[in-house]
Scaffold this motif. Structure first.
Motif, PDB file in Angstrom:
ATOM      1  N   HIS A   1       0.831  -1.206   0.000  1.00  0.00           N
ATOM      2  CA  HIS A   1       0.000   0.000   0.000  1.00  0.00           C
ATOM      3  C   HIS A   1       0.870   1.262   0.000  1.00  0.00           C
ATOM      4  N   TYR A   2       1.960   1.206   0.757  1.00  0.00           N
ATOM      5  CA  TYR A   2       2.841   2.370   0.849  1.00  0.00           C
ATOM      6  C   TYR A   2       3.453   2.702  -0.510  1.00  0.00           C
ATOM      7  N   ARG A   3       4.001   1.643  -1.220  1.00  0.00           N
ATOM      8  CA  ARG A   3       4.613   1.874  -2.520  1.00  0.00           C
ATOM      9  C   ARG A   3       3.574   2.335  -3.548  1.00  0.00           C
ATOM     10  N   GLN A   4       2.379   1.802  -3.466  1.00  0.00           N
ATOM     11  CA  GLN A   4       1.340   2.228  -4.405  1.00  0.00           C
ATOM     12  C   GLN A   4       0.963   3.693  -4.192  1.00  0.00           C
ATOM     13  N   ALA A   5       0.935   4.123  -2.905  1.00  0.00           N
ATOM     14  CA  ALA A   5       0.658   5.529  -2.622  1.00  0.00           C
ATOM     15  C   ALA A   5       1.754   6.421  -3.212  1.00  0.00           C
ATOM     16  N   LYS A   6       3.032   5.950  -3.163  1.00  0.00           N
ATOM     17  CA  LYS A   6       4.133   6.707  -3.755  1.00  0.00           C
ATOM     18  C   LYS A   6       3.942   6.868  -5.255  1.00  0.00           C
ATOM     19  N   VAL A   7       3.551   5.759  -5.926  1.00  0.00           N
ATOM     20  CA  VAL A   7       3.339   5.807  -7.378  1.00  0.00           C
ATOM     21  C   VAL A   7       2.200   6.766  -7.717  1.00  0.00           C
ATOM     22  N   LEU A   8       1.095   6.680  -6.959  1.00  0.00           N
ATOM     23  CA  LEU A   8      -0.059   7.544  -7.225  1.00  0.00           C
ATOM     24  C   LEU A   8       0.276   9.012  -6.989  1.00  0.00           C
ATOM     25  N   GLN A   9       1.160   9.270  -6.032  1.00  0.00           N
ATOM     26  CA  GLN A   9       1.579  10.658  -5.808  1.00  0.00           C
ATOM     27  C   GLN A   9       2.348  11.187  -7.008  1.00  0.00           C
ATOM     28  N   LYS A  10       3.247  10.330  -7.585  1.00  0.00           N
ATOM     29  CA  LYS A  10       3.980  10.750  -8.769  1.00  0.00           C
ATOM     30  C   LYS A  10       3.047  11.015  -9.942  1.00  0.00           C
ATOM     31  N   LEU A  11       1.909  10.290  -9.983  1.00  0.00           N
ATOM     32  CA  LEU A  11       0.933  10.472 -11.061  1.00  0.00           C
ATOM     33  C   LEU A  11      -0.039  11.608 -10.762  1.00  0.00           C
ATOM     34  N   HIS A  12       0.158  12.295  -9.607  1.00  0.00           N
ATOM     35  CA  HIS A  12      -0.704  13.410  -9.181  1.00  0.00           C
ATOM     36  C   HIS A  12      -2.152  12.971  -8.924  1.00  0.00           C
ATOM     37  N   ARG A  13      -2.296  11.731  -8.545  1.00  0.00           N
ATOM     38  CA  ARG A  13      -3.624  11.225  -8.177  1.00  0.00           C
ATOM     39  C   ARG A  13      -3.700  11.222  -6.653  1.00  0.00           C
ATOM     40  N   TYR A  14      -3.857  12.405  -6.093  1.00  0.00           N
ATOM     41  CA  TYR A  14      -3.728  12.566  -4.650  1.00  0.00           C
ATOM     42  C   TYR A  14      -4.898  11.944  -3.890  1.00  0.00           C
ATOM     43  N   ASP A  15      -6.083  12.015  -4.451  1.00  0.00           N
ATOM     44  CA  ASP A  15      -7.234  11.432  -3.741  1.00  0.00           C
ATOM     45  C   ASP A  15      -7.045   9.940  -3.554  1.00  0.00           C
ATOM     46  N   ALA A  16      -6.640   9.251  -4.636  1.00  0.00           N
ATOM     47  CA  ALA A  16      -6.411   7.805  -4.551  1.00  0.00           C
ATOM     48  C   ALA A  16      -5.226   7.505  -3.647  1.00  0.00           C
ATOM     49  N   ALA A  17      -4.209   8.354  -3.698  1.00  0.00           N
ATOM     50  CA  ALA A  17      -3.032   8.132  -2.858  1.00  0.00           C
ATOM     51  C   ALA A  17      -3.404   8.219  -1.381  1.00  0.00           C
ATOM     52  N   VAL A  18      -4.257   9.165  -1.015  1.00  0.00           N
ATOM     53  CA  VAL A  18      -4.671   9.298   0.382  1.00  0.00           C
ATOM     54  C   VAL A  18      -5.450   8.069   0.824  1.00  0.00           C
ATOM     55  N   ARG A  19      -6.337   7.567  -0.038  1.00  0.00           N
ATOM     56  CA  ARG A  19      -7.098   6.375   0.327  1.00  0.00           C
ATOM     57  C   ARG A  19      -6.192   5.162   0.525  1.00  0.00           C
ATOM     58  N   VAL A  20      -5.220   4.995  -0.366  1.00  0.00           N
ATOM     59  CA  VAL A  20      -4.316   3.833  -0.244  1.00  0.00           C
ATOM     60  C   VAL A  20      -3.427   3.981   0.978  1.00  0.00           C
ATOM     61  N   MET A  21      -2.976   5.195   1.259  1.00  0.00           N
ATOM     62  CA  MET A  21      -2.112   5.391   2.416  1.00  0.00           C
ATOM     63  C   MET A  21      -2.888   5.197   3.716  1.00  0.00           C
ATOM     64  N   THR A  22      -4.147   5.536   3.703  1.00  0.00           N
ATOM     65  CA  THR A  22      -4.969   5.276   4.891  1.00  0.00           C
ATOM     66  C   THR A  22      -5.026   3.779   5.171  1.00  0.00           C
ATOM     67  N   LYS A  23      -5.110   2.982   4.112  1.00  0.00           N
ATOM     68  CA  LYS A  23      -5.101   1.529   4.275  1.00  0.00           C
ATOM     69  C   LYS A  23      -3.737   1.057   4.799  1.00  0.00           C
ATOM     70  N   ALA A  24      -2.645   1.660   4.313  1.00  0.00           N
ATOM     71  CA  ALA A  24      -1.305   1.278   4.786  1.00  0.00           C
ATOM     72  C   ALA A  24      -1.155   1.552   6.279  1.00  0.00           C
ATOM     73  N   CYS A  25      -1.662   2.692   6.743  1.00  0.00           N
ATOM     74  CA  CYS A  25      -1.587   3.003   8.166  1.00  0.00           C
ATOM     75  C   CYS A  25      -2.430   2.036   8.989  1.00  0.00           C
ATOM     76  N   LYS A  26      -3.497   1.562   8.380  1.00  0.00           N
ATOM     77  CA  LYS A  26      -4.376   0.652   9.107  1.00  0.00           C
ATOM     78  C   LYS A  26      -3.744  -0.721   9.297  1.00  0.00           C
ATOM     79  N   VAL A  27      -3.080  -1.226   8.269  1.00  0.00           N
ATOM     80  CA  VAL A  27      -2.469  -2.568   8.359  1.00  0.00           C
ATOM     81  C   VAL A  27      -1.038  -2.500   8.865  1.00  0.00           C
TER      82      VAL A  27
END
Length: 777
Positions: free
Chosen positions: A92-118
């Motif tokens: 989840h953490y690496r996917q959030a990094k990729v989404l940030q590079k793609l400027h997809r911040y909304d999706a990145a926040v959702r994925v990072m929230t999942k990373a913090c949860k697990v």
């Protein structure tokens, strides 16, 4: 965290030393930001490992994330990581990094929230926990900065952001989600009484309310058809109510060309309809819906013919009822032409076509008023007729009233009663029926309110007895061939009703005082009398003065009087009349009386000092406020009144309501003095008469009682329309002390000081609560 460590070493089972060597080279390349070299070393490590490993995939995803041309590949690798180890935070953490590079911040926040949860908790790994939370915060800040950039580029986006902030702020103080479905439905039902689209507005508040209201079939049981979206409204109403439509309203702007389409949709469900209102060409609806209504309880027709269209005689219910329909309770007709003998015009046309047509016996004539009047009209308790034309085989409405055995309220305004057309031919069945007609001996024991207006031969009560009549309204009635209304008040049908009559309205009628006085002496229970615009003089008030002998006094229980428009009445007799009907009124008046200024129809509060001109009241008593019921027949007792059979020592009621509009010889100063003694004094001087004001109806109803303290309050106590009332009935909305809840002796309960009135035989629950009296409840 132990799971993550275990997954780090999984898969490295062969060529371990070679794999670890390539991993060290890749880490060195990553530290030196040699992304391409790191990717090559990781690919070699993966090839020697022989099995997919999340640690190796994490290093490869880290390298590819920094190379724009490899972002899609990096995203696919993170997908594999999440698929293999969904409970590992690294995917989840690496996917959030990729989404940030793609400027997809909304999706990145959702994925990072999942990373913090697990990911690890603070107790398991405080450093890693802080790292994940810090990166999530960075993403949120980047998301906000991105929104600001977008808002600066587009005014519409900026407006959406501001609206979102406002909604978020409102959401913090919004408690509508705490209302139970029962309360929401109750609010919608009450609001829909006077506003047909109230439920539609409520359903737009939020999705939760919309789900509750749209699934409540009773809220959509009224179908109102006008000019717009006729078919859509009909289909939606049928779907939401599952065909259980209770009321149909046809507005004046209804497109009559769509009637056939609407009829095809509604015909299967018309049998369950209880209320029907048609404003327009009702005959066209009659042809489409003939005999379809089996449970109809309320029928209102306002007939408006189309341009260049002639009137077509019909029966009273426009042939809408089925033959055995017996539930009709209220019939309201305005305009149109109606026949006494049902289908008489059709039979006359047949006779003209075939003169040799076998004549049926007189007793086999078509039914009266409807095709089955004995069944159709047996339950009707309210009948209103306005601006109608009747073709009858009898000269007055006696033959109409006798077909309504349970009638309670009757109103007939400007009705043209034509008996010449049907009786012009001696050979017609109508003429023969008239010749053999036997006098009636009918008693309408339920009739309580009787209202006539316009020109007519008589009251129609010679052959019909109304022993329980309470309210007789003859406003602006002009009996044909009679110069005074008084002889018509002494008809045989009214003899038993006069002693119990509560209100009499003979305003704008021709009155002979010598003939009227004996009639007034027969009205011991009368509370309201309207003789406005009747050309009376001071002799009338002198006869109404109390002489101290209850047995000989005229109208001993009178509490409301309207003498508007009588230009010959002067101040002296009026003052003596009022004083004779108030406690201690005949004693000498004190000159110092402080009066609060008030409107022409608002009670004034006197100064808190004793005065023979002020209203005296026991200290411990709570003044009663009576809320007006919707029907004048409901109210039989008013506060301060005394029954005819009351003990001899009981005080007679005081005058409480007085209308002296357009009385030119009454000084304006007298009205200010009268207001300290009389609750309502109306002294309007205007060229335009306010009919409700003169007749004591609507917001000027003589049964409404303000208290002496109602003049105080922020906006002042005022009247409001009773929800759902068809005659614009009003109740008093208090802003004075009565609006403050009163403490109750029962723990945990508070006695409300005001409420909207409900129809009952004892007035309203609100008036009982206001007065603290629950007698008869």
């Amino acid at each position: 965290m132990s799971k993550n460590k275990k997954s780090t070493n999984n898969g490295i089972v062969r060529n371990r030393s070679i794999v670890e060597e390539y991993v060290r080279h890749s880490r060195r390349a990553l530290a030196e930001k040699d992304w391409a070299g790191a990717r090559e070393q990781i690919d070699k490590a993966i090839s020697f490992a022989g099995k997919r490993n999340i640690m190796l995939l994490d290093l490869k995803a880290k390298a590819l994330t920094e190379m724009p041309e490899w972002h899609q590949t990096a995203y696919e690798i993170t997908q594999l990581m999440i698929q293999d180890e969904p409970e590992d935070y690294r995917g989840h953490y690496r996917q959030a990094k990729v989404l940030q590079k793609l400027h997809r911040y909304d999706a990145a926040v959702r994925v990072m929230t999942k990373a913090c949860k697990v990911g690890p908790t603070r107790a398991e790994n405080d450093q890693l926990y802080r790292l994940l939370q810090r990166y999530k915060g960075d993403l949120l800040e980047a998301q906000h900065e991105n929104e600001k950039i977008r808002a600066s580029k587009s005014a519409e986006e900026k407006r959406k952001i501001e609206l979102g902030k406002l909604q978020a702020k409102k959401a913090k103080i919004n408690f509508i989600h705490m209302l139970s479905p029962d309360i929401i439905i109750n609010i919608a039902e009450i609001g829909s009484i006077d506003q047909s689209n109230f439920s539609i507005k409520m359903s737009g508040a939020c999705k939760h309310w919309r789900d509750i209201l749209t699934n409540t079939t009773t809220l959509w049981s009224t179908l109102i058809l006008g000019k717009k979206r006729i078919l859509d409204k009909t289909k939606n109403c049928i779907n939401r109510t599952k065909g259980n439509i209770k009321e149909i309203v046809i507005k004046e702007d209804f497109e009559i060309s769509r009637l056939t389409d609407i009829s095809q949709l509604l015909k299967p469900y018309l049998g369950k309809v209880k209320k029907l209102t048609i404003i327009g060409d009702a005959i066209k609806f009659s042809r489409q819906w003939q005999g379809e209504f089996k449970q109809l309880e309320y029928l209102k027709i306002k007939y408006i013919p189309q341009l260049n269209q002639t009137y077509e005689p019909v029966d009273l219910v426009y042939r809408l009822l089925s033959f055995d329909a017996s539930l009709l309770k209220e019939l309201d007709l305005e305009g149109g032409q109606y026949e006494h003998i049902y289908n008489h015009t059709y039979d006359t046309r047949l006779e003209a076509i075939n003169p040799e047509l076998e004549q049926r016996p007189i007793e086999d004539d078509p039914p009266f008023w409807t095709e089955n009047s004995r069944i159709h009209l047996q339950s009707v308790h309210t009948l209103r007729l306005k601006n109608c034309y009747f073709m009858a085989a009898f000269p007055d409405h006696t033959e109409l009233l006798c077909h309504f055995p349970k009638l309670m309220n009757f109103e007939m305004v400007n009705v043209n009663w034509d008996s010449t057309t049907m009786l012009i031919h001696p050979e017609s069945r109508a003429y023969k029926w008239n010749q053999v007609r036997k006098p009636l001996d009918v008693e309408l024991e339920n009739l309580e309110s009787f209202s006539l207006s316009g020109s007519m031969r008589n009251l129609g009560l010679y052959e019909i007895k109304v022993p329980n009549l309470k309210h007789l309204d003859l406003w602006s009635i002009h009996p044909i061939g009679s110069y005074s209304i008084a002889p018509h008040l002494d008809t045989s049908g009214l003899i038993d009703a006069l002693p119990n009559l509560l209100s009499l309205d003979i305003g704008k009628c021709s009155i002979d005082l010598d003939l009227l006085s004996p009639i007034l002496s027969k009205l011991p229970s009368l509370k309201f009398l309207n003789v406005s615009y009747c050309s009376l003089d001071n002799k009338f008030l002198e006869r109404l003065e109390r002489k101290g002998d209850p047995k000989n006094d005229v109208l001993p229980n009178l509490i409301a009087l309207s003498i508007a428009g009588n230009s010959e009445i002067t101040s002296g007799p009026l003052r003596r009349f009022v004083l004779s009907r108030t406690p201690n009124g005949l004693k000498h008046l004190k000159s110092s009386v402080s009066i609060k200024q008030s409107g022409a129809f608002r009670p004034s509060a006197p100064a808190p000092q004793s005065s023979p001109f002020g209203i005296t009241r026991p200290k411990d008593s709570t003044p009663q406020v009576i809320a007006l019921p919707s029907s004048p027949s409901i109210l039989n007792v008013t506060p301060g009144s005394t029954n005819v059979d009351s003990p001899p020592n009981s005080p007679l009621p005081s005058i409480q309501w007085l209308c002296i509009d357009d009385c030119a010889l009454i000084e304006p100063e007298l009205s200010d003095s009268l207001r300290t003694k009389v609750r309502f004094v109306s002294n309007l001087y205007s060229t335009n008469m306010v009919e409700n004001r003169v007749r004591g109806k609507g917001k000027y109803d003589w049964r409404l009682e303000y208290d002496i303290g109602c003049g105080t309050g922020e906006a002042g106590c005022h009247t409001r329309k009773i929800p759902g009332s068809k005659d614009n009935s009003q109740y008093i909305y208090h802003t004075c002390k009565k609006a403050i809840p009163e403490p109750s002796s029962t723990p945990g309960w508070t006695r409300l000081s005001q409420a909207q009135p409900s129809q009952s035989n004892f007035g309203s629950l609100g008036s009982m609560i206001s007065s603290g009296s629950f007698n008869g409840f």
